[in-house]
Design a protein around this motif. Sequence first.
Motif, PDB file in Angstrom:
ATOM      1  N   ILE A 146       0.831  -1.201   0.000  1.00 11.63           N
ATOM      2  CA  ILE A 146       0.000   0.000   0.000  1.00 11.63           C
ATOM      3  C   ILE A 146       0.869   1.256   0.000  1.00 11.63           C
ATOM      4  O   ILE A 146       0.612   2.199  -0.753  1.00 11.63           O
ATOM      5  N   ALA A 147       1.919   1.270   0.799  1.00 14.92           N
ATOM      6  CA  ALA A 147       2.825   2.425   0.818  1.00 14.92           C
ATOM      7  C   ALA A 147       3.526   2.582  -0.533  1.00 14.92           C
ATOM      8  O   ALA A 147       3.690   3.709  -1.028  1.00 14.92           O
ATOM      9  N   SER A 148       3.926   1.471  -1.135  1.00 14.94           N
ATOM     10  CA  SER A 148       4.583   1.536  -2.445  1.00 14.94           C
ATOM     11  C   SER A 148       3.654   2.084  -3.513  1.00 14.94           C
ATOM     12  O   SER A 148       4.046   2.936  -4.320  1.00 14.94           O
ATOM     13  N   LEU A 149       2.417   1.610  -3.533  1.00 16.29           N
ATOM     14  CA  LEU A 149       1.442   2.125  -4.496  1.00 16.29           C
ATOM     15  C   LEU A 149       1.165   3.607  -4.269  1.00 16.29           C
ATOM     16  O   LEU A 149       1.041   4.380  -5.225  1.00 16.29           O
ATOM     17  N   ALA A 150       1.093   4.016  -3.013  1.00 14.49           N
ATOM     18  CA  ALA A 150       0.869   5.435  -2.709  1.00 14.49           C
ATOM     19  C   ALA A 150       2.011   6.281  -3.255  1.00 14.49           C
ATOM     20  O   ALA A 150       1.781   7.364  -3.810  1.00 14.49           O
ATOM     21  N   ALA A 151       3.238   5.801  -3.131  1.00 12.87           N
ATOM     22  CA  ALA A 151       4.387   6.542  -3.661  1.00 12.87           C
ATOM     23  C   ALA A 151       4.319   6.626  -5.183  1.00 12.87           C
ATOM     24  O   ALA A 151       4.552   7.691  -5.764  1.00 12.87           O
ATOM     25  N   ALA A 185      -7.178  10.255   3.509  1.00  8.67           N
ATOM     26  CA  ALA A 185      -7.861  10.427   4.792  1.00  8.67           C
ATOM     27  C   ALA A 185      -9.334  10.040   4.656  1.00  8.67           C
ATOM     28  O   ALA A 185      -9.872   9.305   5.498  1.00  8.67           O
ATOM     29  N   ILE A 186      -9.959  10.511   3.584  1.00 10.65           N
ATOM     30  CA  ILE A 186     -11.367  10.180   3.362  1.00 10.65           C
ATOM     31  C   ILE A 186     -11.531   8.681   3.121  1.00 10.65           C
ATOM     32  O   ILE A 186     -12.388   8.027   3.728  1.00 10.65           O
ATOM     33  N   GLY A 187     -10.704   8.115   2.244  1.00  8.11           N
ATOM     34  CA  GLY A 187     -10.759   6.674   1.969  1.00  8.11           C
ATOM     35  C   GLY A 187     -10.500   5.852   3.215  1.00  8.11           C
ATOM     36  O   GLY A 187     -11.155   4.837   3.456  1.00  8.11           O
ATOM     37  N   GLY A 188      -9.546   6.298   4.033  1.00  9.15           N
ATOM     38  CA  GLY A 188      -9.229   5.592   5.267  1.00  9.15           C
ATOM     39  C   GLY A 188     -10.366   5.634   6.265  1.00  9.15           C
ATOM     40  O   GLY A 188     -10.682   4.626   6.918  1.00  9.15           O
ATOM     41  N   VAL A 237     -10.302   6.200  -3.551  1.00  7.08           N
ATOM     42  CA  VAL A 237     -10.996   4.944  -3.860  1.00  7.08           C
ATOM     43  C   VAL A 237     -10.042   3.760  -3.679  1.00  7.08           C
ATOM     44  O   VAL A 237     -10.413   2.733  -3.095  1.00  7.08           O
ATOM     45  N   ALA A 238      -8.810   3.913  -4.162  1.00  4.53           N
ATOM     46  CA  ALA A 238      -7.824   2.830  -4.027  1.00  4.53           C
ATOM     47  C   ALA A 238      -7.552   2.524  -2.558  1.00  4.53           C
ATOM     48  O   ALA A 238      -7.506   1.350  -2.160  1.00  4.53           O
ATOM     49  N   ALA A 239      -7.359   3.560  -1.747  1.00  8.25           N
ATOM     50  CA  ALA A 239      -7.111   3.341  -0.315  1.00  8.25           C
ATOM     51  C   ALA A 239      -8.296   2.618   0.322  1.00  8.25           C
ATOM     52  O   ALA A 239      -8.119   1.637   1.055  1.00  8.25           O
ATOM     53  N   MET A 248      -8.473  -1.083  -1.172  1.00 13.41           N
ATOM     54  CA  MET A 248      -7.346  -1.926  -0.757  1.00 13.41           C
ATOM     55  C   MET A 248      -7.430  -2.281   0.717  1.00 13.41           C
ATOM     56  O   MET A 248      -7.146  -3.406   1.109  1.00 13.41           O
ATOM     57  N   ILE A 249      -7.815  -1.320   1.534  1.00 11.32           N
ATOM     58  CA  ILE A 249      -7.900  -1.586   2.964  1.00 11.32           C
ATOM     59  C   ILE A 249      -9.117  -2.456   3.272  1.00 11.32           C
ATOM     60  O   ILE A 249      -9.017  -3.478   3.953  1.00 11.32           O
ATOM     61  N   SER A 250     -10.272  -2.071   2.745  1.00 13.00           N
ATOM     62  CA  SER A 250     -11.514  -2.794   3.048  1.00 13.00           C
ATOM     63  C   SER A 250     -11.491  -4.235   2.579  1.00 13.00           C
ATOM     64  O   SER A 250     -11.979  -5.125   3.276  1.00 13.00           O
ATOM     65  N   LEU A 251     -10.940  -4.453   1.398  1.00 14.43           N
ATOM     66  CA  LEU A 251     -11.005  -5.797   0.813  1.00 14.43           C
ATOM     67  C   LEU A 251      -9.810  -6.674   1.149  1.00 14.43           C
ATOM     68  O   LEU A 251      -9.726  -7.805   0.673  1.00 14.43           O
TER      69      LEU A 251
END
Length: 176
Positions: free
Chosen positions: A36-41, A64-67, A115-117, A120-123
């Motif tokens: 997740i950190a790599s994709l964010a970068a 923040a919103i996605g989280g 949306v990605a955050a 990725m977190i939810s699923l």
Amino acid sequence: MKLGMFRLGMRTFKTGLSVMVIIALFAFLHRGNPMIASLAAVFSLRQDFETTLEFGKSRVIGNAIGGIFAITYFFVFDLLHESQWVTIIVVPLLLMLLISINDGLNNNKGLIGSVAAFLMISLTIPEGASYMYAIERVFDTFLGTVIAIVMNIGVHPRDAATIAADLADRQRHSKK
């Protein structure tokens, strides 16, 4: 550097270097999966410091919103005994609300990251995980974004006043 029709530009190099730093940091801190950190970068890194900083701001808002939405999903999922139907119904409903909120905040640059955050977190919540799992993944997205911003500091070093003036100028022109 160019080899035939292929080139290794500075942005590509900085992206690879960002992911390398993240993987090394996660290994050193025994932090788990750096995906997740790599994709964010990768999502955040842009051609120069100023653009990365501007995009990073939208990304941080989106993350923040996605989280928050992922944590909300986690609580509903946990409250309803981790039933599969919760995922089938609640994730799409939260996704629609998430998109609407980002659009309402005019955070179009951060929408895909948001949306990605969320997804990725939810699923990827492991069975039996606590809400801390979701909070840690949100932190991972922030970490990846910060590392991307830091990677661009040395490329076009400028003083803070010049950067602030350029950002203000861009905002004035984008409102016209």
